[in-house]
Design a protein around this motif. Sequence first.
Motif, PDB file in Angstrom:
ATOM      1  N   UNK A  84      16.069  74.011  66.318  1.00 18.19           N
ATOM      2  CA  UNK A  84      14.831  73.431  65.774  1.00 18.19           C
ATOM      3  C   UNK A  84      14.937  72.968  64.329  1.00 18.19           C
ATOM      4  N   UNK A  85      15.725  73.649  63.498  1.00 21.09           N
ATOM      5  CA  UNK A  85      15.822  73.268  62.098  1.00 21.09           C
ATOM      6  C   UNK A  85      16.895  72.251  61.792  1.00 21.09           C
ATOM      7  N   UNK A  86      17.649  71.806  62.807  1.00 16.53           N
ATOM      8  CA  UNK A  86      18.725  70.853  62.548  1.00 16.53           C
ATOM      9  C   UNK A  86      18.165  69.500  62.110  1.00 16.53           C
ATOM     10  N   UNK A  87      18.921  68.775  61.271  1.00 14.28           N
ATOM     11  CA  UNK A  87      18.488  67.462  60.819  1.00 14.28           C
ATOM     12  C   UNK A  87      18.318  66.523  62.009  1.00 14.28           C
ATOM     13  N   UNK A  88      17.410  65.547  61.867  1.00 10.22           N
ATOM     14  CA  UNK A  88      17.067  64.620  62.937  1.00 10.22           C
ATOM     15  C   UNK A  88      17.478  63.198  62.534  1.00 10.22           C
ATOM     16  N   UNK A  89      18.227  62.522  63.395  1.00  8.03           N
ATOM     17  CA  UNK A  89      18.708  61.167  63.120  1.00  8.03           C
ATOM     18  C   UNK A  89      18.166  60.211  64.175  1.00  8.03           C
ATOM     19  N   UNK A  90      17.446  59.166  63.731  1.00  5.54           N
ATOM     20  CA  UNK A  90      16.796  58.225  64.644  1.00  5.54           C
ATOM     21  C   UNK A  90      17.710  57.025  64.882  1.00  5.54           C
TER      22      UNK A  90
END
Length: 643
Positions: A84-90
């Motif tokens: 859940x806390x991992x960085x998000x890349x779009x």
Amino acid sequence: MKKIALSVTALMTTLTLWAQKDSATNALDEVVVTATKSPKKLSETGKVLTVISHEQLERSAGKDIAQVLNEQTGIVVNGATSNPGKDKSIYMRGAKSDYTLILIDGIPLYDPSGLSSNFDIRTIPIENIERVEILKGSQSTLYGADAIAGVINIITKRKGNKEVGAFATASYGSFNTFKGNAGVNGSTKTLDYNVAYTYYDTKGISEAKDPNGTGTFDKDGYKQHGVLANLGFKVNDHWKITPFLRYNTYNGKLDAGAYTDDRDYTYKSKSLQTGVRSELTFGKSRFTLNYSYNTIKRDYLNDSGYVPPYSDQYYSGGYKGTDQFAEIVYSTELAKGLQLVSGVDYRTSNTSQSNTYIGSWGQDVSKISKDSAMQHQFNAYASLLYTGKVFHAEAGARYNNNSIYGTKWTYNFNPFVFLNKEVKIFANISSAFKTPTLYQLYAPMYGNSSLKAESAVTYEGGVQYFQPEQKFNIRGVIYKRDVNNVIAFTNRYVNQDEQHNWGVEIEPTINFTENLQLVLQYAHTKGKLNTQLNGKDSSSSTLLRVPEDTYSMALNYRASKKLFLSMNIQTFGARKDLDFSTYPSTLVNLEAYTLWSAYGEYKFNKHVKVFADFKNITNTDYVEVLGYSTQPASVQAGLTVTF
């Protein structure tokens, strides 16, 4: 067999999407603001725009914004279903993750301290979002830098429907995850307001995947606090002032990398965005003033208590970035059916960074000073919109002057026809640019102050059909995007690559009844990267972490006035990723996977409802990012109260 399975999944996905009555492709008369920077009905724009409505977000209480975006056609959010806390890349339409511009309430936001300047969507709790408008294609004419693949406009909640109201949502679920949101809102003749506090705490899962299943990798938790305050002051019938403030702080744990656990690697972040929007109307003319101040501070610490193999013995990093944006927009009706939208904006940003590494090889310290790591941009733009009985068109251009690379021009042209209020046929040609980040320009050893802006041109064509009784509609789009001066890393950052993408998107929606809807989605994306190696042209047909084919199906069913149920099935096709355990790194294949999810809510009355969100129901074992864990079967359930 795989192709058959994918086809079956696609069919099921289509059935599900039919069930989402509030889907963006349904709302022919829905008013949107992102397509033209002025209020327009969806029937009055030929751009490819999708709306995630307030109702859809209300039914996503067990998710975060990354997971909701990951369900949209042509968008893959890496990290959405990892820890859940991992960085998000779009990744939009196969473009790099830094080619999508994030807007909040129409104002572009950046992280000047980041490698790619992407704004961190983890700082935007879904409970504070009213709606989301996703505009695809190159959009720099209206929105400036970084909008190569498109823009995502996150519109926050601004007011209540009575003078004084209150609301609260609390949920608990897998991985010892607690989410809470509470606040007050209201509106009078002269004032409206929405003030909310959000708390999010999860023990999480191990960020790195345990390759041998030893069970010794520790969990990497995440904790977040957030405050939102939106105010609106109506000075008179023609003038409104809306100041805002958003403050967010979070901290969590990291691992050392793919397949590599670390037990004392931590990070923390604080961010503040504040500013004001002022609107002044005179008849059919409108002036809008936007100002925002954005500051972000991130700190990382990996002490020597536990040292994974081949890792630094100690690492400390501090990153701070500040960005200011000011804009004046003027829109007016020049003649019947002819509208002008024009504006000027100014943006300035800077960063300071400090990193200390200690390893078996010794110690290294690197710093970037905000006195030198800064850039300024001035922009002027104008767009003409023509609305006829059948034929419509939009055309515009932007002038950009940057303190680093000089002048850049962009343009767009969007003609479309709307036949019998049933069939829309549209075409788009538009250009965009992305500025080099401050890190790419000024990083010690690797920075290159001679970098040019990356530039792109996107071509789109498509058709959309609206069945008169709203029982069926479908949108089909084909696009091609060419990007030049792509920034790559060799022994430093250089402009050396070209990227070419094309793809197809198909989105049918079927309303079987007033209470049963099926929405289907299919996206096909191909890509090619041309690069220079040792003076020779080289090409690769690889899109990292982006599947060529994605399918989804969402079925929504309102069983009664109180009970709502939905099911979603998504299939992500085979992808490729880089394995950095070898030197040089090698490409590896990631297998296709299918995820099932379900949601249900029951309203006891207009004030109280309970909900439950189930993810990965079949407990599928899959890979989203090579070497990192993904979430097993999980559930988040809770209660919402309004009064």
